[in-house]
Design a protein around this motif. Structure first.
Motif, short mmCIF file in Angstrom:
data_model
loop_
_atom_site.label_atom_id
_atom_site.label_comp_id
_atom_site.label_asym_id
_atom_site.label_seq_id
_atom_site.Cartn_x
_atom_site.Cartn_y
_atom_site.Cartn_z
N THR A 1 62.99 51.90 39.13
CA THR A 1 62.42 51.51 38.06
C THR A 1 62.25 53.05 37.03
O THR A 1 61.73 53.64 37.60
CB THR A 1 61.01 51.05 38.16
N VAL A 2 63.04 52.81 36.03
CA VAL A 2 63.16 53.99 35.26
C VAL A 2 61.82 54.37 34.21
O VAL A 2 61.55 53.38 33.72
CB VAL A 2 64.22 53.87 34.43
N LYS A 3 61.45 55.50 34.36
CA LYS A 3 60.32 56.14 33.61
C LYS A 3 60.92 56.56 32.06
O LYS A 3 60.42 56.48 31.18
CB LYS A 3 59.37 56.88 34.57
N GLU A 4 62.09 57.42 32.30
CA GLU A 4 62.57 58.27 31.04
C GLU A 4 64.06 58.72 31.54
O GLU A 4 64.22 58.85 32.69
CB GLU A 4 61.71 59.42 30.80
N THR B 1 65.13 59.69 35.53
CA THR B 1 63.73 59.91 36.13
C THR B 1 63.04 58.50 36.63
O THR B 1 62.75 57.79 35.46
CB THR B 1 62.80 60.66 35.61
N ASP B 2 62.76 58.03 37.63
CA ASP B 2 62.26 56.82 38.10
C ASP B 2 60.69 56.99 37.77
O ASP B 2 60.06 58.09 37.65
CB ASP B 2 62.64 56.16 39.13
N VAL B 3 59.88 56.23 38.29
CA VAL B 3 58.39 55.84 38.21
C VAL B 3 57.84 56.90 39.28
O VAL B 3 56.52 57.10 39.29
CB VAL B 3 57.77 54.62 38.11
N ASN B 4 58.57 57.30 40.34
CA ASN B 4 58.13 57.92 41.42
C ASN B 4 58.39 59.63 41.17
O ASN B 4 58.55 60.22 42.21
CB ASN B 4 58.45 57.37 42.82
N ASP B 5 58.98 59.89 39.86
CA ASP B 5 59.35 61.18 39.51
C ASP B 5 60.51 61.51 40.30
O ASP B 5 61.08 62.58 40.34
CB ASP B 5 58.22 62.18 39.52
#
Length: 386
Positions: free
Chosen positions: A14-17, A24-28
């Motif tokens: 799941t991509v955050k940015e 970068t995913d939601v787990n960094d």
């Protein structure tokens, strides 16, 4: 529970940015992105020039009917025409829509209905473009297809001799992307040209994946001695905003007059702002030269590091559209590469496809090859130990 139809086999990411060549995913966890939205983000993620252009248009207006004159449509069309063999552009929202427009135009202009495409091709998932696609897995479950498409084997000359003058168009990718990253042979392209001339058929080149600088030219057909009647484009055209285009020669304009075709959102000004900034940057000669230099560098590094690997049959492609053909199915290798922070996709069951941003750095290319080599070595060691 998901509220979406499960039409995609989603990864557990799941991509955050996303910025440049990195996601970068939601787990960094950071991934080097050699998928680029499947050849969409040719300038990487969130390119500043594209962002500025979109912001400027957002402050003006977001949408008008195509009954209005919109100068930004003319500006983008001019960039496409100046960098292709066409004289007129129809804007739409996707590659499938661009190919739909090409199919309709070819049939209307010639008065004929038969269109020849090729096995392992991919032209879209609408009903006509699914019918144009020469892959059974795309057809399965949808009942009778449009009967006016004929599929021939790719890169084979003799079947072209059997075509007659009832053919409206021959439609092909000069590098089959979804079909396994298979470049056309020069003699095959020459035979296609001769056949179109012999039978009075139009030549349609599908550049949805190969165009917009992906191969080091504005369009991949420009590596050959070709002047197609129709070229279709999408994916990299808008740097992630939905936009497609069909580019046609002057003599075809009379067959696409008012009321013959349309698209409510085609040529949307926000998408046009993205396309204008994208094309201005990518169609620069120095930028395209850098793509060709990076291509040579990446293929050389891949051959050096994994060319003799027991998994690898061939490394092939054109420009920064590269396929690593393996002697086994690659889904587990792609999964392992992702675990090791490199995003890639398949092109058929036995090919790993690499689609880095065109402005990828040499350091990022080196890192990608390092990850691939280490992953292949680790998997090979695991297999050997069993």
């Amino acid at each position: 529970m998901s509220y979406l139809f499960p039409t995609y086999a989603k990864w557990n990411v799941t991509v955050k940015e996303a910025k440049g060549s990195w996601v970068t995913d939601v787990n960094d966890k950071k991934y080097l992105d050699f998928v680029s939205g499947i050849a969409v983000c040719n300038l990487g993620h969130a390119n500043e020039d594209v962002l500025d252009s979109v912001k400027e248009q957002l402050s003006k207006y977001w949408h008008l009917s195509n009954m209005f004159h919109q100068p930004i449509q003319e500006e983008v069309a001019k960039l496409l025409v100046e960098n292709s063999d066409g004289e007129a552009v129809f804007f739409c929202n996707s590659g499938a829509e661009a190919n739909e427009a090409a199919i309709k135009l070819a049939r209307k202009h010639t008065g004929k209905t038969k269109i020849v495409t090729f096995l392992k091709s991919f032209h879209g998932r609408t009903f006509a473009t699914m019918s144009a696609t020469g892959q059974e897995k795309i057809h399965n479950g949808f009942g009778p297809l449009l009967e006016t498409f004929t599929y021939l084997p790719y890169n084979q000359l003799e079947p072209l001799d059997e075509l007659q003058d009832d053919v409206a168009a021959i439609m092909l990718e000069v590098v089959q992307g979804e079909g396994g990253v298979i470049p056309a042979h020069n003699v095959f392209i020459e035979k296609i040209k001769e056949t179109c001339d012999r039978i009075g058929a139009l030549l349609i080149i599908d550049e949805v994946q190969t165009g917009i600088g992906r191969t080091g030219k504005p369009f991949a057909y420009q590596h050959f001695n070709l002047s197609p009647d129709i070229v279709t484009s999408a994916k990299g055209l808008g740097s992630g905003l939905p936009v497609g285009a069909m580019i046609g020669k002057k003599e075809l304009i009379k067959s696409f007059q008012a009321g013959s075709h349309g698209s409510t959102f085609g040529g949307n000004p926000i998408a046009m702002a993205s396309a204008k900034a994208t094309l201005t940057k990518i169609f620069n000669k120095e930028f395209l030269a850098s793509v060709e230099e990076k291509t040579k560098y990446l293929i050389s590094k891949l051959n050096q590091e994994i060319g003799e690997h027991p998994f690898v049959n061939e490394i092939r492609g054109k420009g920064l559209l590269i396929g690593i053909e393996c002697n086994e199915q690659t889904s587990s290798l792609i999964d392992q590469l992702r675990e090791n922070n490199l995003l890639t996709i398949g092109a058929g069951p036995e090919v790993i496809r690499l689609l880095p941003p065109l402005n990828v750095s040499v350091e990022e290319l080196d890192l990608a090859v390092e990850i691939i080599a280490k992953t292949f070595a680790a998997v090979n060691q695991s297999v050997t130990a069993q």
